[in-house]
Design a protein around this motif. Structure first.
Motif: not given
Length: 100
Positions: A90-94
């Motif tokens: 999720i952090i990577t996608i954001l």
């Protein structure tokens, strides 16, 4: 002349959303199936496979399945691993989504 599909045509928001829905449903189903097999004492889904599904974006489904079916909740690697992988994704996608 052949019609060549570009990556932009393949990786649309719609297709990405469909992918994440499908991989999470698969993860949830795999946790249910493995729990069912465990109760019957038959061949099980390898733990590595469950982690691969999680790493491919199915972390919400596998984590939800883990708690819904009370499966693998005594194994610290799963209790910490599934949510950790999911949070990293999720952090990577954001991060990459906001950078555009």
């Amino acid at each position: 002349m052949q019609n060549i599909t570009t990556l932009q045509e393949i990786f649309t928001i719609r297709n990405i959303i469909i992918y994440f829905i499908m991989i999470n449903l698969l993860g949830f189903f795999m946790m249910w199936l493995d729990k069912r097999k465990a109760k019957k004492g038959v061949w099980r889904i390898p733990e590595k496979t469950l982690f691969i599904i999680t790493a491919l974006g199915g972390g919400i489904g596998t984590t939800a399945g883990m708690y819904a079916f009370r499966h693998k909740t005594q194994k610290i690697g799963f209790v910490i691993g599934f949510p950790f992988i999911t949070i990293l994704e999720i952090i990577t996608i954001l991060y990459f989504g906001i950078k555009k």
